[in-house]
Write a protein that holds these residues in place. Structure first.
Motif, PDB file in Angstrom:
ATOM      1  N   ASN A  42      -3.696   7.723  11.520  1.00 63.65           N
ATOM      2  CA  ASN A  42      -5.103   7.553  11.910  1.00 63.65           C
ATOM      3  C   ASN A  42      -5.298   6.849  13.237  1.00 63.65           C
ATOM      4  O   ASN A  42      -6.280   7.064  13.911  1.00 63.65           O
ATOM      5  N   ASN A  83      -3.148   2.519  -4.622  1.00 60.71           N
ATOM      6  CA  ASN A  83      -2.974   1.495  -3.584  1.00 60.71           C
ATOM      7  C   ASN A  83      -4.296   0.851  -3.155  1.00 60.71           C
ATOM      8  O   ASN A  83      -4.301  -0.046  -2.335  1.00 60.71           O
ATOM      9  N   LEU A  84      -5.407   1.284  -3.726  1.00 61.28           N
ATOM     10  CA  LEU A  84      -6.696   0.648  -3.417  1.00 61.28           C
ATOM     11  C   LEU A  84      -7.168  -0.300  -4.516  1.00 61.28           C
ATOM     12  O   LEU A  84      -8.177  -0.977  -4.355  1.00 61.28           O
ATOM     13  N   TRP A  99       1.381  10.753   4.737  1.00 61.77           N
ATOM     14  CA  TRP A  99       0.837   9.665   5.553  1.00 61.77           C
ATOM     15  C   TRP A  99      -0.099  10.278   6.585  1.00 61.77           C
ATOM     16  O   TRP A  99       0.144  11.379   7.082  1.00 61.77           O
ATOM     17  N   THR A 127      -2.038   5.481   7.518  1.00 63.31           N
ATOM     18  CA  THR A 127      -2.671   5.276   6.216  1.00 63.31           C
ATOM     19  C   THR A 127      -1.913   6.109   5.187  1.00 63.31           C
ATOM     20  O   THR A 127      -1.504   7.229   5.468  1.00 63.31           O
ATOM     21  N   TYR A 128      -1.770   5.513   4.016  1.00 63.35           N
ATOM     22  CA  TYR A 128      -0.923   6.128   2.984  1.00 63.35           C
ATOM     23  C   TYR A 128      -1.765   6.883   1.957  1.00 63.35           C
ATOM     24  O   TYR A 128      -2.770   6.368   1.476  1.00 63.35           O
ATOM     25  N   GLN A 137       1.338  -0.018  10.984  1.00 61.67           N
ATOM     26  CA  GLN A 137      -0.097  -0.309  11.004  1.00 61.67           C
ATOM     27  C   GLN A 137      -0.948   0.872  11.476  1.00 61.67           C
ATOM     28  O   GLN A 137      -2.142   0.909  11.224  1.00 61.67           O
ATOM     29  N   ARG A 145      -3.782  11.502  14.571  1.00 60.45           N
ATOM     30  CA  ARG A 145      -4.648  11.889  13.453  1.00 60.45           C
ATOM     31  C   ARG A 145      -4.143  13.137  12.733  1.00 60.45           C
ATOM     32  O   ARG A 145      -4.923  13.930  12.220  1.00 60.45           O
ATOM     33  N   GLY A 182       0.773  -1.239   0.000  1.00 60.49           N
ATOM     34  CA  GLY A 182       0.000   0.000   0.000  1.00 60.49           C
ATOM     35  C   GLY A 182       0.802   1.286   0.000  1.00 60.49           C
ATOM     36  O   GLY A 182       0.232   2.364   0.136  1.00 60.49           O
ATOM     37  N   TYR A 183       2.112   1.201  -0.105  1.00 67.59           N
ATOM     38  CA  TYR A 183       2.937   2.411  -0.227  1.00 67.59           C
ATOM     39  C   TYR A 183       3.915   2.195  -1.377  1.00 67.59           C
ATOM     40  O   TYR A 183       4.279   1.058  -1.680  1.00 67.59           O
TER      41      TYR A 183
END
Lengths: 416, 91
Positions: free
Chosen positions: B58, A414-415, B55, B17-18, B14, B62, A298-299
């Protein structure tokens, strides 16, 4: 040498001393009609179809490492054509048909095994979506069958059907789908292309693409300059970098996808199985190992190795689907670099540089496309017009709004 | 891979989120040409090497973070809050 039962018997009587190399390890000539950058499945298939179908055999395939050392050797070997969109179905079905005749055509055992690919569904809505996809496939002449839970249970009794969160509600089966031996596909195409006069040049990295007056004239490599009338890129994973040598920017990001193989087990799983509630696909190789994978990390990455959270995610999905897998040990895992395009679909097209063609953006669906990708790129290079089944895979579709977004995710690679 | 969040310290991948390449900036929607909008939506930097990217933390503070990371080695060179980003840090 033509491979056959007789040649095998004859060689075994001579102690197998007479098998020659399957292809020449060629040195580059100074000039070719067509240079194909990238000695993976797609590049070698392109060379083979150029020579066998389009009468262009003054061709070189140049590869920075050894052939098949990139994504051709890093996938999970699944072949299928169970797509939804009308731009994708004809292409992937033409690939499926080429797979079906591949071994006879190449005189090479690619271990194509049409064992079926089953997509499991876990809710009524997902079942409806699969029924729609199955109908789209059947309208296009592709085989598809909705399977009821009882049918699946009879075939695969070991799955967790009553999982509290993701119970199995049925599935969409394509019986003609299956697996093929990825290395043998590379070797088979290499051998057949070589026999038709194609030069396969290994350990030859492209360092530049020469363009004069808007037209490609050749490539610079670590083994010298090679002139060419036409140059085709088949370097998925590194497409952005190679295309940048000709001044192009592509709607592509490079991402790492991990895959896994377990220790060898007795025959257990007789089809390709996909978990519908997460991202997991699993099959059993002829050696007995369970070959499986999930989503990309995802990156952006060129590292050919990934991180642990993705591994945990894949293992969780596997355990959720098939709890007995908790007793099985993972033998190896690896990563490959994917060309993630902005709509999740590939590109086979001209570029703004005359004589330069691009085959890119395969996301993680490149292996199954190998034969059709080669055929369509060969058609494009030889005739300068797109093959009918790949006419939608244009580079300019992002600018014109004609996206082919199978998963409906938008421009977030990435989705896909 | 761990990311050193400027607010929370070194945290596991983890938690994040990217989004991706930090360089595109949205053109004025009323004045933008089609090609400028196409550039913004579909074209990203995709180097094998240092990349400035966004990035989102989350599962932590946040906050949006601008991370300068090597895409070949996954080594992280710098992390700053996205609104403190200096353009061209990867160059």
């Amino acid at each position: 040498m033509r491979y056959s039962g007789f040649s095998l018997i004859a060689q075994s009587l001579k102690g197998h001393a007479g098998w020659g190399p399957a292809w020449r390890d060629a040195s580059p000539k100074s000039t070719y009609d067509v240079v194909i950058i990238g000695g993976g499945g797609h590049g070698l298939a392109t060379a083979y179809y150029l020579a066998s179908r389009y009468g262009v055999s003054n061709v070189a395939v140049i590869e920075k490492g050894y052939i098949g050392s990139g994504n051709a050797g890093r996938n999970t070997t699944i072949i299928r054509s169970n797509y939804l969109l009308s731009e994708n179905i004809p292409f992937f079905e033409s690939s499926m048909k080429l797979w079906e005749g591949l071994e006879q055509e190449l005189n090479y055992n690619a271990m194509v095994s049409q064992r079926g690919a089953l997509l499991l569904c876990h809710s009524d809505a997902q079942r409806d979506a699969f029924a729609r996809r199955g109908n789209a496939m059947r309208l296009a002449g592709v085989d598809a069958e909705i399977m009821e839970v009882e049918q699946i249970r009879a075939m695969l009794p070991f799955l967790d059907y009553e999982n509290a969160r993701f119970p199995i509600r049925g599935g969409l089966m394509q019986w003609r789908a299956g697996t093929a031996r990825h290395d043998a596909v590379v070797w088979g195409y290499a051998r057949a292309a070589d026999a038709r006069g194609v030069d396969i040049v290994q350990n030859c990295e492209v360092t530049g693409i020469s363009v004069e007056n808007g037209r490609v004239v050749g490539v610079d490599t670590t083994r010298g300059q090679i002139k060419a009338k036409k140059v085709a890129l088949a370097v998925a994973g590194n497409s952005s970098r190679v295309a940048a040598m000709a001044g192009l920017r592509l709607p592509i990001e490079s991402h790492v996808l991990q895959a896994f193989v377990s220790e060898g087990l007795k025959p257990l799983l007789n089809c390709v199985l996909t978990f519908g509630a997460g991202h997991l696909y699993i099959s059993q190789s002829d050696k007995g190992g369970l070959v499986f994978g999930g989503g990309i990390d995802g990156y952006n990455s060129y590292a050919q190795r990934g991180n642990l959270p993705t591994i945990e995610d894949v293992m969780e999905a596997a355990m959720g689907l098939w709890p007995a897998l908790g007793r099985v040990r993972v033998l190896r895992h690896w990563g490959g670099i994917m060309d993630m395009s902005m709509d999740g679909s590939p590109i086979i097209d001209h570029t703004s540089v005359q004589g330069l063609y691009i085959n890119a953006g395969w996301c993680y669906g490149g292996f199954k496309a190998t034969p059709a990708s080669g055929m369509c790129l060969a058609h494009l290079v030889a005739k300068d017009e797109p093959h009918p089944v790949a006419a939608a895979y244009r580079l300019d579709r992002f600018a014109t709004g004609r996206l082919i977004d199978e998963r409906g995710m938008g421009a977030q690679p990435n989705l896909h | 891979m761990r990311i050193a969040c400027p607010h929370c310290g070194l945290r596991d991948l983890q938690e994040f989120t990217y989004l991706g390449d930090a360089s595109p900036s949205r053109p004025d929607g009323l004045a933008a040409t089609e090609s400028a909008m196409f550039d913004y939506v579909y074209l990203r930097e995709n180097p094998r090497g240092l990349l400035e990217e966004l990035w989102f933390h989350n599962a932590g503070c946040r906050a949006w973070l601008a991370v300068c990371r090597d895409t070949l080695t996954h080594t992280i060179q710098s992390v700053v809050p996205a609104n403190k980003r200096k353009k061209g840090a990867a160059a």
